[in-house]
Every structure is written in C-alpha cells, then in structure tokens.
Design a protein around this motif. Structure first.
Motif, short mmCIF file in Angstrom:
data_model
loop_
_atom_site.label_atom_id
_atom_site.label_comp_id
_atom_site.label_asym_id
_atom_site.label_seq_id
_atom_site.Cartn_x
_atom_site.Cartn_y
_atom_site.Cartn_z
N VAL A 5 94.88 150.89 48.75
CA VAL A 5 94.96 150.11 47.58
C VAL A 5 95.70 150.81 46.61
CG1 VAL A 5 93.90 148.72 45.80
CG2 VAL A 5 92.80 148.91 48.33
N LEU A 6 96.84 150.31 46.19
CA LEU A 6 97.65 150.90 45.03
C LEU A 6 97.35 150.36 43.70
CD1 LEU A 6 101.31 150.51 46.37
CD2 LEU A 6 100.08 152.80 46.43
N LEU A 7 96.96 151.45 42.94
CA LEU A 7 96.49 151.02 41.73
C LEU A 7 97.09 152.09 40.62
CD1 LEU A 7 92.58 150.31 42.21
CD2 LEU A 7 94.39 148.80 41.61
N THR A 8 97.40 151.64 39.41
CA THR A 8 97.73 152.52 38.44
C THR A 8 96.37 153.19 37.89
OG1 THR A 8 97.42 150.62 36.55
CG2 THR A 8 99.40 150.99 37.50
N LYS A 9 96.60 154.14 36.99
CA LYS A 9 95.42 154.96 36.61
C LYS A 9 94.62 153.87 35.64
CE LYS A 9 97.78 159.12 35.99
NZ LYS A 9 98.27 160.35 34.93
N GLU A 10 95.13 152.91 35.04
CA GLU A 10 94.52 152.01 34.05
C GLU A 10 93.80 150.93 35.06
OE1 GLU A 10 96.27 147.75 32.07
OE2 GLU A 10 97.20 149.75 31.35
N GLY A 11 94.41 150.38 36.12
CA GLY A 11 93.76 149.86 36.99
C GLY A 11 92.74 150.47 37.90
N VAL A 12 92.46 151.66 37.89
CA VAL A 12 91.49 152.46 38.37
C VAL A 12 90.07 152.54 37.39
CG1 VAL A 12 90.22 154.81 39.26
CG2 VAL A 12 92.59 153.86 40.26
N ASP A 77 101.31 157.30 40.26
CA ASP A 77 101.24 158.05 39.16
C ASP A 77 102.94 158.32 39.07
OD1 ASP A 77 101.26 160.04 37.08
OD2 ASP A 77 100.45 161.54 38.41
N ALA A 78 103.65 157.45 38.40
CA ALA A 78 104.93 157.75 38.18
C ALA A 78 105.35 158.68 37.09
CB ALA A 78 105.63 156.32 38.02
N ASP A 79 104.47 159.41 36.55
CA ASP A 79 104.84 160.04 35.55
C ASP A 79 105.93 161.11 35.67
OD1 ASP A 79 102.99 158.45 34.03
OD2 ASP A 79 101.58 160.05 33.85
N ASP A 80 105.71 161.71 36.90
CA ASP A 80 106.62 162.92 36.88
C ASP A 80 107.61 162.50 37.95
OD1 ASP A 80 104.05 164.53 39.15
OD2 ASP A 80 104.83 162.43 39.22
N GLU A 81 107.82 161.39 38.21
CA GLU A 81 108.84 160.70 39.16
C GLU A 81 110.10 160.47 38.62
OE1 GLU A 81 107.90 158.76 42.41
OE2 GLU A 81 105.86 159.34 42.70
N LYS A 82 111.15 160.63 39.33
CA LYS A 82 112.53 160.48 39.08
C LYS A 82 112.67 158.86 39.35
CE LYS A 82 114.34 164.29 41.65
NZ LYS A 82 115.00 164.81 42.77
N THR A 83 113.66 158.44 38.28
CA THR A 83 113.62 157.06 38.19
C THR A 83 115.13 156.49 38.66
OG1 THR A 83 114.54 157.22 36.04
CG2 THR A 83 112.18 156.58 36.29
N ASP A 84 115.65 157.18 39.89
CA ASP A 84 116.75 157.08 40.47
C ASP A 84 116.73 155.72 41.42
OD1 ASP A 84 115.16 158.58 42.29
OD2 ASP A 84 116.83 159.31 43.13
N VAL A 85 115.27 155.50 41.92
CA VAL A 85 115.08 154.21 42.73
C VAL A 85 113.72 153.63 42.38
CG1 VAL A 85 116.78 154.96 44.65
CG2 VAL A 85 114.11 155.59 44.48
N VAL A 86 113.73 152.30 42.52
CA VAL A 86 112.32 151.71 42.19
C VAL A 86 111.27 152.02 43.14
CG1 VAL A 86 111.31 149.47 41.80
CG2 VAL A 86 113.65 149.54 41.36
N GLU A 104 111.55 141.85 32.65
CA GLU A 104 111.15 143.13 33.02
C GLU A 104 109.69 143.11 33.64
OE1 GLU A 104 112.10 145.79 28.94
OE2 GLU A 104 110.17 145.29 29.10
N TYR A 105 109.52 143.96 34.57
CA TYR A 105 108.54 143.94 35.48
C TYR A 105 107.97 145.44 35.50
CZ TYR A 105 109.70 139.30 37.07
OH TYR A 105 110.05 137.92 37.32
N LEU A 106 106.53 145.60 35.57
CA LEU A 106 106.04 146.77 36.08
C LEU A 106 105.45 146.51 37.59
CD1 LEU A 106 104.69 149.51 35.37
CD2 LEU A 106 102.40 148.43 34.89
N ILE A 107 106.01 147.53 38.29
CA ILE A 107 105.69 147.32 39.86
C ILE A 107 104.24 147.88 39.89
CG2 ILE A 107 106.50 147.70 42.12
CD1 ILE A 107 108.55 146.15 40.09
N VAL A 108 103.60 147.16 40.51
CA VAL A 108 101.94 147.74 40.73
C VAL A 108 101.72 147.15 42.21
CG1 VAL A 108 101.19 147.46 38.20
CG2 VAL A 108 101.18 145.44 39.87
N GLY A 109 100.44 147.69 42.67
CA GLY A 109 99.80 147.15 43.79
C GLY A 109 99.27 145.77 43.67
#
Length: 157
Positions: A5-12, A77-86, A104-109
């Motif tokens: 299950v993919l969740l953002t920190k906020e979702g958890v 946790d996209a905080d430390d990820e590169k943004t070269d690809v979605v 605009e969209y936020l990609i979530v689980g």
C-alpha cells in the motif's frame, strides 16, 4: 502475500489517527449503545440492538482493514528524490491537450487518491501513463472518456 500500500507520510498519519479513534472512541461508544439496547430486554425485536451490532461489525472491519494497510505500507518519500522522471509523491504539472488547460496532480497510492482534490493514483490511467516519464514528454492515455494527450510540463517534490 498482501499487496503493498503506497501512502504519503500524511496518509499514514491520517490512517493512524482514524485507527486510534476507532479503537478508543468508536468502540467505547458502540459498547455503550449495546449495553443500553440490552437493558431494554427482548433482543430478538430490538432495532437499536441490531443497529449497534451492525455498527460494531463496521468498526471492527475497518480496524482490520487499516491495520492490514499499515502493516503493508510503503511510505512515499519524494523529499530526497530527483525529479527527472515522475514517481509517486511527485507533484506534476501537465498540459491537457484535449481541454487546452494546465492541470496539476500529486501522484499518490490508490488508498489516498482523490482526483477532485488533485491527488491521482499511480494506478489510474493518467498516473500509470506518466510514471517514469520526464518533463517535455507527451503521453497518450486511454481514459474512460476516450483517448487523451498530456504533455509533462513540470515535475516537483
């Protein structure tokens, strides 16, 4: 094996909060409702008792559901990820060629998906089509409304 299950920190945090409320407040409330209904006597024709039992079943089912999700969670946790690809957790600005507008969209689980509030699932047609793609790329997506084309304008954390 259970599905991740993919969740953002906020979702958890949101699920943990809901679980805590269900286990403390809601369980206690339905126990009190059951106690009051039992005090009324004959349970065979007691609508309050039946309603409380149904509510209790709903609560327990949701508790099990949340515990299962949290047990199989992968935190986005996209905080430390590169943004070269979605990737999940990225905010993406697209040019919708069908409607000639920027979206605009936020990609979530899938658990957190809320398209009306700009959160789309990585499993949705648009989400799946843009995953792994970079800014400037054009993607064709088969949606419920027919084929659509998007250009990825910007990828952010």
């Amino acid at each position: 094996m259970a599905k991740a299950v993919l969740l953002t920190k906020e979702g958890v945090l949101k699920l943990e909060s809901e679980l805590e409320i269900l286990k403390t407040v809601e369980r206690n409330k339905v126990a009190e409702d059951l106690k009051e209904a039992r005090a009324q006597g004959d349970l065979s024709e007691n609508a309050e008792y039946d309603a409380a039992k149904d509510k209790q079943a709903e609560i327990e089912t949701r508790i099990v559901e949340i515990e299962k999700m949290l047990k199989n969670v992968i935190v986005i946790d996209a905080d430390d990820e590169k943004t070269d690809v979605v990737k999940p957790g990225h905010k993406v600005t697209l040019w919708d060629e069908t409607y000639q507008e920027e979206v605009e969209y936020l990609i979530v689980g899938s658990t957190e998906a809320d398209p009306l509030n700009g959160k789309i699932s990585n499993e949705s047609p648009v989400g799946a089509a843009i995953l792994g793609r970079g800014a400037g790329e054009v993607v064709d997506v088969e949606t419920a409304l027919g084929p659509e084309r998007y250009k990825i304008l910007k990828i952010e954390i």
